[in-house]
Design an enzyme around this catalytic site. Sequence first.
Site, mmCIF file in Angstrom:
data_model
loop_
_atom_site.group_PDB
_atom_site.id
_atom_site.type_symbol
_atom_site.label_atom_id
_atom_site.label_comp_id
_atom_site.label_asym_id
_atom_site.label_seq_id
_atom_site.Cartn_x
_atom_site.Cartn_y
_atom_site.Cartn_z
ATOM 1 N N HIS A 64 11.847 -6.807 -19.487
ATOM 2 C CA HIS A 64 11.662 -5.433 -19.000
ATOM 3 C C HIS A 64 10.346 -4.844 -19.497
ATOM 4 O O HIS A 64 9.764 -3.983 -18.842
ATOM 5 C CB HIS A 64 12.811 -4.533 -19.485
ATOM 6 C CG HIS A 64 14.164 -5.134 -19.327
ATOM 7 N ND1 HIS A 64 14.694 -5.433 -18.099
ATOM 8 C CD2 HIS A 64 15.092 -5.542 -20.244
ATOM 9 C CE1 HIS A 64 15.890 -5.963 -18.268
ATOM 10 N NE2 HIS A 64 16.154 -6.041 -19.544
ATOM 11 N N HIS A 94 7.249 -0.453 -27.626
ATOM 12 C CA HIS A 94 7.086 -1.115 -26.330
ATOM 13 C C HIS A 94 6.380 -0.145 -25.386
ATOM 14 O O HIS A 94 6.211 1.031 -25.721
ATOM 15 C CB HIS A 94 8.442 -1.524 -25.750
ATOM 16 C CG HIS A 94 9.320 -0.361 -25.476
ATOM 17 N ND1 HIS A 94 10.194 0.160 -26.434
ATOM 18 C CD2 HIS A 94 9.439 0.437 -24.396
ATOM 19 C CE1 HIS A 94 10.808 1.203 -25.920
ATOM 20 N NE2 HIS A 94 10.365 1.411 -24.687
ATOM 21 N N HIS A 96 5.525 1.195 -21.099
ATOM 22 C CA HIS A 96 5.884 1.294 -19.678
ATOM 23 C C HIS A 96 4.575 1.518 -18.927
ATOM 24 O O HIS A 96 3.700 2.253 -19.415
ATOM 25 C CB HIS A 96 6.827 2.480 -19.431
ATOM 26 C CG HIS A 96 8.095 2.406 -20.236
ATOM 27 N ND1 HIS A 96 9.257 1.829 -19.764
ATOM 28 C CD2 HIS A 96 8.372 2.805 -21.521
ATOM 29 C CE1 HIS A 96 10.197 1.899 -20.687
ATOM 30 N NE2 HIS A 96 9.683 2.472 -21.769
ATOM 31 N N GLU A 106 6.661 7.458 -18.117
ATOM 32 C CA GLU A 106 8.051 7.855 -17.823
ATOM 33 C C GLU A 106 8.150 9.382 -17.848
ATOM 34 O O GLU A 106 8.539 10.003 -16.855
ATOM 35 C CB GLU A 106 8.995 7.224 -18.849
ATOM 36 C CG GLU A 106 8.960 5.690 -18.791
ATOM 37 C CD GLU A 106 10.262 5.040 -19.171
ATOM 38 O OE1 GLU A 106 10.756 5.244 -20.295
ATOM 39 O OE2 GLU A 106 10.813 4.323 -18.322
ATOM 40 N N HIS A 119 6.349 3.782 -26.382
ATOM 41 C CA HIS A 119 7.541 4.298 -27.069
ATOM 42 C C HIS A 119 7.688 3.611 -28.416
ATOM 43 O O HIS A 119 7.780 2.382 -28.487
ATOM 44 C CB HIS A 119 8.789 4.053 -26.220
ATOM 45 C CG HIS A 119 8.840 4.927 -25.020
ATOM 46 N ND1 HIS A 119 9.603 4.639 -23.908
ATOM 47 C CD2 HIS A 119 8.191 6.089 -24.725
ATOM 48 C CE1 HIS A 119 9.444 5.590 -23.014
ATOM 49 N NE2 HIS A 119 8.584 6.489 -23.489
ATOM 50 N N THR A 200 16.216 2.968 -20.527
ATOM 51 C CA THR A 200 16.666 1.740 -19.874
ATOM 52 C C THR A 200 18.150 1.576 -20.182
ATOM 53 O O THR A 200 18.635 2.106 -21.197
ATOM 54 C CB THR A 200 15.936 0.487 -20.416
ATOM 55 O OG1 THR A 200 16.278 0.337 -21.792
ATOM 56 C CG2 THR A 200 14.432 0.614 -20.266
HETATM 57 C C1 LIG Z 1 21.911 -2.327 -26.989
HETATM 58 O O1 LIG Z 1 21.058 -1.781 -27.927
HETATM 59 C C2 LIG Z 1 19.911 -1.181 -27.473
HETATM 60 C C3 LIG Z 1 19.196 -0.402 -28.373
HETATM 61 C C4 LIG Z 1 18.029 0.235 -27.987
HETATM 62 C C5 LIG Z 1 17.546 0.108 -26.701
HETATM 63 C C6 LIG Z 1 16.309 0.817 -26.308
HETATM 64 C C7 LIG Z 1 15.358 1.200 -27.392
HETATM 65 C C8 LIG Z 1 16.110 1.117 -24.981
HETATM 66 C C9 LIG Z 1 14.946 1.860 -24.482
HETATM 67 O O2 LIG Z 1 13.841 1.694 -25.024
HETATM 68 O O3 LIG Z 1 15.104 2.650 -23.541
HETATM 69 C C10 LIG Z 1 18.235 -0.698 -25.781
HETATM 70 C C11 LIG Z 1 19.427 -1.344 -26.163
HETATM 71 ZN ZN LIG Z 2 10.649 2.961 -23.469
#
Ligand SMILES: COc1ccc(/C(C)=C/C(=O)O)cc1
Ligand SMILES: [Zn+2]
Length: 261
Positions: A64, A94, A96, A106, A119, A200
């Site tokens: 992603h 990370h 986007h 975003e 982020h 996400t």
């Molecule tokens: C399943 O655990 C998770 C913890 C954090 C995230 C993040 C940090 C998602 C994002 O950046 O939108 C995803 C899954």
């Molecule tokens: Zn993000």
Amino acid sequence: TGHHWGYGKEDGPSAWHRQYPVAKGNRQSPIDIIPNEARRDSTLGPIFLKYDQCRSLNIANNGHSVVVEFDDSDDRSVVLGGPLDNPYRLKQFHFHWGGKGCEGSEHTVAGVGYASELHVVHWNAVKYKTYNDAAAAPDGLAVLGIFLELGDDHRWLHMITDALYTVKFKGSATDFKGFNPKCLLPSSLHYWTYLGSLTTPPLHESVTWIVLKEPIVVSEKQLGMFRMLQFNGEEEDQRMRMENNFRPPQNLKERIVRSSN
Ligand SMILES: COc1ccc(/C(C)=C/C(=O)O)cc1
Ligand SMILES: [Zn+2]
């Protein structure tokens, strides 16, 4: 196993609610930030980013985005102050981004998007035992959002872009030691803050967002390097360039955005 989410027409943000009904919740992210409607809050102090002892571990392609992970086994690197009641531990960062010449952030500001958004994810290790527990708790995460706008080369971003060829395909990861994200910060730490969510799936409503007002500047050439990444794994027939991996702004509902001084 089963149908996974993505950013395409069939599996993209408009479809996520089927498997993740919280997608239609009351504190979803990102949002459109309207500066004139943000509440200046004199009780909101500055944020502090204590990253000098941070220990980066690896850089990875999770299908992603491209993610740099940190050693979060102690409080060596934290964000504190501002809207936060206690320090939150640095876990990962990370990005986007959009397609060539298109916006890819975003959050938007008064309806305008930026080329990309960084982020920096932190978790509340004071109240929660694990990152996964924190990620599902209403005050579990603090994510610093930093806008990237196009202009000259960013002096330090090459340390990331030079490593992207090693994580071209989903599921790849390589060592990435000695990187300190403070080199990706703008000069001002003035911010907007509001209560939101992961952007996400699983879209947990667990994020105190801290979005910096001042963007950093990167070149189109540098940002273009991110588009060499692929959503697919090396063994998959269908080659899909990693781009436009952003969720559009969600309904603000009953929330207000606060502004630091
Ligand atoms: C399943 O655990 C998770 C913890 C954090 C995230 C993040 C940090 C998602 C994002 O950046 O939108 C995803 C899954
Ligand atoms: Zn993000």
